[in-house]
Design a protein around this motif. Structure first.
Motif, PDB file in Angstrom:
ATOM      1  N   PRO A 114       0.844  -1.202   0.000  1.00 53.40           N
ATOM      2  CA  PRO A 114       0.000   0.000   0.000  1.00 53.40           C
ATOM      3  C   PRO A 114       0.880   1.253   0.000  1.00 53.40           C
ATOM      4  N   VAL A 115       0.491   2.251  -0.781  1.00 49.00           N
ATOM      5  CA  VAL A 115       1.328   3.429  -0.947  1.00 49.00           C
ATOM      6  C   VAL A 115       0.443   4.669  -0.866  1.00 49.00           C
ATOM      7  N   THR A 116       0.950   5.724  -0.236  1.00 42.57           N
ATOM      8  CA  THR A 116       0.197   6.968  -0.097  1.00 42.57           C
ATOM      9  C   THR A 116       0.474   7.882  -1.280  1.00 42.57           C
ATOM     10  N   ARG A 117      -0.346   8.929  -1.424  1.00 41.53           N
ATOM     11  CA  ARG A 117      -0.134   9.890  -2.505  1.00 41.53           C
ATOM     12  C   ARG A 117       1.243  10.548  -2.373  1.00 41.53           C
ATOM     13  N   ALA A 118       1.630  10.887  -1.146  1.00 40.73           N
ATOM     14  CA  ALA A 118       2.933  11.525  -0.954  1.00 40.73           C
ATOM     15  C   ALA A 118       4.066  10.608  -1.388  1.00 40.73           C
ATOM     16  N   GLU A 119       3.934   9.306  -1.124  1.00 40.27           N
ATOM     17  CA  GLU A 119       4.973   8.360  -1.530  1.00 40.27           C
ATOM     18  C   GLU A 119       5.016   8.210  -3.045  1.00 40.27           C
ATOM     19  N   ILE A 120       3.844   8.235  -3.683  1.00 40.13           N
ATOM     20  CA  ILE A 120       3.810   8.185  -5.150  1.00 40.13           C
ATOM     21  C   ILE A 120       4.543   9.394  -5.721  1.00 40.13           C
ATOM     22  N   GLU A 121       4.278  10.572  -5.156  1.00 41.16           N
ATOM     23  CA  GLU A 121       4.918  11.785  -5.644  1.00 41.16           C
ATOM     24  C   GLU A 121       6.419  11.754  -5.419  1.00 41.16           C
ATOM     25  N   GLU A 122       6.844  11.177  -4.293  1.00 38.70           N
ATOM     26  CA  GLU A 122       8.281  11.104  -4.010  1.00 38.70           C
ATOM     27  C   GLU A 122       8.975  10.193  -5.019  1.00 38.70           C
ATOM     28  N   ILE A 123       8.344   9.080  -5.369  1.00 35.21           N
ATOM     29  CA  ILE A 123       8.940   8.143  -6.318  1.00 35.21           C
ATOM     30  C   ILE A 123       8.966   8.734  -7.727  1.00 35.21           C
ATOM     31  N   ARG A 124       7.845   9.371  -8.130  1.00 37.11           N
ATOM     32  CA  ARG A 124       7.759   9.923  -9.485  1.00 37.11           C
ATOM     33  C   ARG A 124       8.553  11.210  -9.627  1.00 37.11           C
ATOM     34  N   GLY A 125       8.679  11.960  -8.545  1.00 33.33           N
ATOM     35  CA  GLY A 125       9.364  13.236  -8.616  1.00 33.33           C
ATOM     36  C   GLY A 125       8.487  14.362  -9.102  1.00 33.33           C
ATOM     37  N   VAL A 126       7.171  14.104  -9.238  1.00 30.97           N
ATOM     38  CA  VAL A 126       6.221  15.134  -9.650  1.00 30.97           C
ATOM     39  C   VAL A 126       4.966  14.975  -8.814  1.00 30.97           C
ATOM     40  N   SER A 127       4.170  16.028  -8.753  1.00 26.78           N
ATOM     41  CA  SER A 127       2.921  15.966  -8.012  1.00 26.78           C
ATOM     42  C   SER A 127       1.902  15.125  -8.778  1.00 26.78           C
ATOM     43  N   VAL A 128       0.976  14.527  -8.053  1.00 31.61           N
ATOM     44  CA  VAL A 128      -0.053  13.673  -8.641  1.00 31.61           C
ATOM     45  C   VAL A 128      -1.394  14.370  -8.525  1.00 31.61           C
ATOM     46  N   SER A 129      -2.042  14.589  -9.659  1.00 34.19           N
ATOM     47  CA  SER A 129      -3.342  15.248  -9.632  1.00 34.19           C
ATOM     48  C   SER A 129      -4.419  14.278  -9.187  1.00 34.19           C
ATOM     49  N   LYS A 130      -5.498  14.816  -8.636  1.00 33.85           N
ATOM     50  CA  LYS A 130      -6.607  13.988  -8.186  1.00 33.85           C
ATOM     51  C   LYS A 130      -7.230  13.240  -9.363  1.00 33.85           C
ATOM     52  N   GLY A 131      -7.245  13.878 -10.542  1.00 32.72           N
ATOM     53  CA  GLY A 131      -7.845  13.238 -11.701  1.00 32.72           C
ATOM     54  C   GLY A 131      -7.128  11.980 -12.131  1.00 32.72           C
ATOM     55  N   THR A 132      -5.810  11.934 -11.937  1.00 41.10           N
ATOM     56  CA  THR A 132      -5.042  10.746 -12.317  1.00 41.10           C
ATOM     57  C   THR A 132      -5.472   9.546 -11.498  1.00 41.10           C
ATOM     58  N   VAL A 133      -5.549   9.719 -10.178  1.00 43.51           N
ATOM     59  CA  VAL A 133      -5.967   8.618  -9.304  1.00 43.51           C
ATOM     60  C   VAL A 133      -7.427   8.267  -9.553  1.00 43.51           C
ATOM     61  N   ASP A 134      -8.262   9.272  -9.764  1.00 43.04           N
ATOM     62  CA  ASP A 134      -9.679   9.012 -10.021  1.00 43.04           C
ATOM     63  C   ASP A 134      -9.865   8.162 -11.274  1.00 43.04           C
ATOM     64  N   GLN A 135      -9.040   8.387 -12.286  1.00 44.11           N
ATOM     65  CA  GLN A 135      -9.148   7.615 -13.518  1.00 44.11           C
ATOM     66  C   GLN A 135      -8.846   6.141 -13.262  1.00 44.11           C
ATOM     67  N   LEU A 136      -7.837   5.856 -12.456  1.00 42.07           N
ATOM     68  CA  LEU A 136      -7.481   4.477 -12.145  1.00 42.07           C
ATOM     69  C   LEU A 136      -8.547   3.813 -11.285  1.00 42.07           C
ATOM     70  N   ILE A 137      -9.152   4.589 -10.382  1.00 44.77           N
ATOM     71  CA  ILE A 137     -10.236   4.046  -9.558  1.00 44.77           C
ATOM     72  C   ILE A 137     -11.457   3.763 -10.427  1.00 44.77           C
ATOM     73  N   GLU A 138     -11.726   4.639 -11.399  1.00 41.85           N
ATOM     74  CA  GLU A 138     -12.866   4.440 -12.291  1.00 41.85           C
ATOM     75  C   GLU A 138     -12.686   3.175 -13.135  1.00 41.85           C
ATOM     76  N   LEU A 139     -11.442   2.854 -13.509  1.00 45.15           N
ATOM     77  CA  LEU A 139     -11.157   1.629 -14.248  1.00 45.15           C
ATOM     78  C   LEU A 139     -11.279   0.391 -13.371  1.00 45.15           C
ATOM     79  N   GLU A 140     -11.427   0.593 -12.056  1.00 47.66           N
ATOM     80  CA  GLU A 140     -11.514  -0.490 -11.064  1.00 47.66           C
ATOM     81  C   GLU A 140     -10.226  -1.294 -10.991  1.00 47.66           C
ATOM     82  N   TRP A 141      -9.108  -0.619 -11.264  1.00 45.03           N
ATOM     83  CA  TRP A 141      -7.806  -1.257 -11.112  1.00 45.03           C
ATOM     84  C   TRP A 141      -7.116  -0.812  -9.828  1.00 45.03           C
ATOM     85  N   VAL A 142      -7.592   0.258  -9.225  1.00 46.85           N
ATOM     86  CA  VAL A 142      -7.016   0.786  -7.989  1.00 46.85           C
ATOM     87  C   VAL A 142      -8.151   1.086  -7.025  1.00 46.85           C
TER      88      VAL A 142
END
Length: 235
Positions: free
Chosen positions: A123-151
């Motif tokens: 399990p990973v938090t939004r802050a950890e995702i941003e630290e790994i990617r090196g960029v901020s993560v928009s709410k729409g990005t996560v929402d898209q993955l949740i809508e696909l029912e993959w996250v």
């Protein structure tokens, strides 16, 4: 996979037959019941649900073990999907059973990378995702993955602020034919396939992912991860 994998670790180790006041059906009949339930279900079925639907005293793990052996080498196989079980067409025969209509829905680079990070670090938090990617993560990005029912949302971290975590779903595992997230390819395989690129190290200055060029291909190809999601139709 061994027969012991069929037993849910959350369940008592004693057979349900020993806890019932009623005589359970013969194991061969229980196997037929499990077979019928799995064939009729559109989604993978877990052992607790099998026990809930079968007569008192039935031993679903034992019936699943017999059923799995019966279908070994056949055109249809019994596979474990996360904590559940389902019948699936043998991998080498899948081309006979599908007709694909390509619907172009390309995932952004941000969504692809975020999905990969969640799958490998859950399990990973939004802050950890941003630290790994090196960029901020928009709410729409996560929402898209949740809508696909993959996250989906995981448990909150017991840290200041109690941030929510993200994990991949059973639908994600089922889509890629994985028993669990440990079956994902390793870093060596990803680099060899040219699907892993270097990212800025953690702690570098963050930028808004919306300003990035999302047209670049990312970690997963559309045909592999459903960017162009085929609509599967029975012949």
């Amino acid at each position: 996979m061994t027969d012991s994998d069929l037993h849910d670790p959350a369940e008592p180790t004693d057979s349900p037959q020993s806890e019932s006041l009623f005589a359970a059906p013969p194991l061969a009949e229980q196997e037929r019941m499990v077979e019928a339930i799995l064939f009729a279900s559109a989604e993978p079925v877990g052992i607790p649900e099998l026990h809930a639907r079968m007569p008192h005293g039935c031993d679903a793990p034992a019936a699943l073990s017999l059923l799995r052996r019966r279908y070994e080498g056949r055109g249809v196989q019994l596979l474990r999907v996360g904590d559940a079980w389902a019948f699936r067409t043998a991998a080498d025969l899948g081309f006979l059973m599908t007709r694909e209509i390509i619907e172009t829905r390309k995932l952004s680079r941000a969504a692809i990378e975020t999905l990969a990070i969640i799958a490998y670090h859950q399990p990973v938090t939004r802050a950890e995702i941003e630290e790994i990617r090196g960029v901020s993560v928009s709410k729409g990005t996560v929402d898209q993955l949740i809508e696909l029912e993959w996250v989906k949302l995981g448990k909150r971290r017991m840290t200041p602020g109690r941030p929510v975590t993200f994990i991949v779903t059973q639908e994600f595992l089922d889509h890629f034919g994985l028993e669990n997230a440990r079956d994902l390819p390793g870093l060596k395989e990803l680099r060899a396939a040219g699907l892993l690129e270097n990212r800025p190290p953690p702690g570098t200055e963050m930028v808004d992912e919306a300003a990035q060029d999302d047209g670049q291909e990312g970690l997963f190809e559309p045909d592999a991860l459903g960017d162009s999601d085929p609509l599967i139709e029975d012949p």
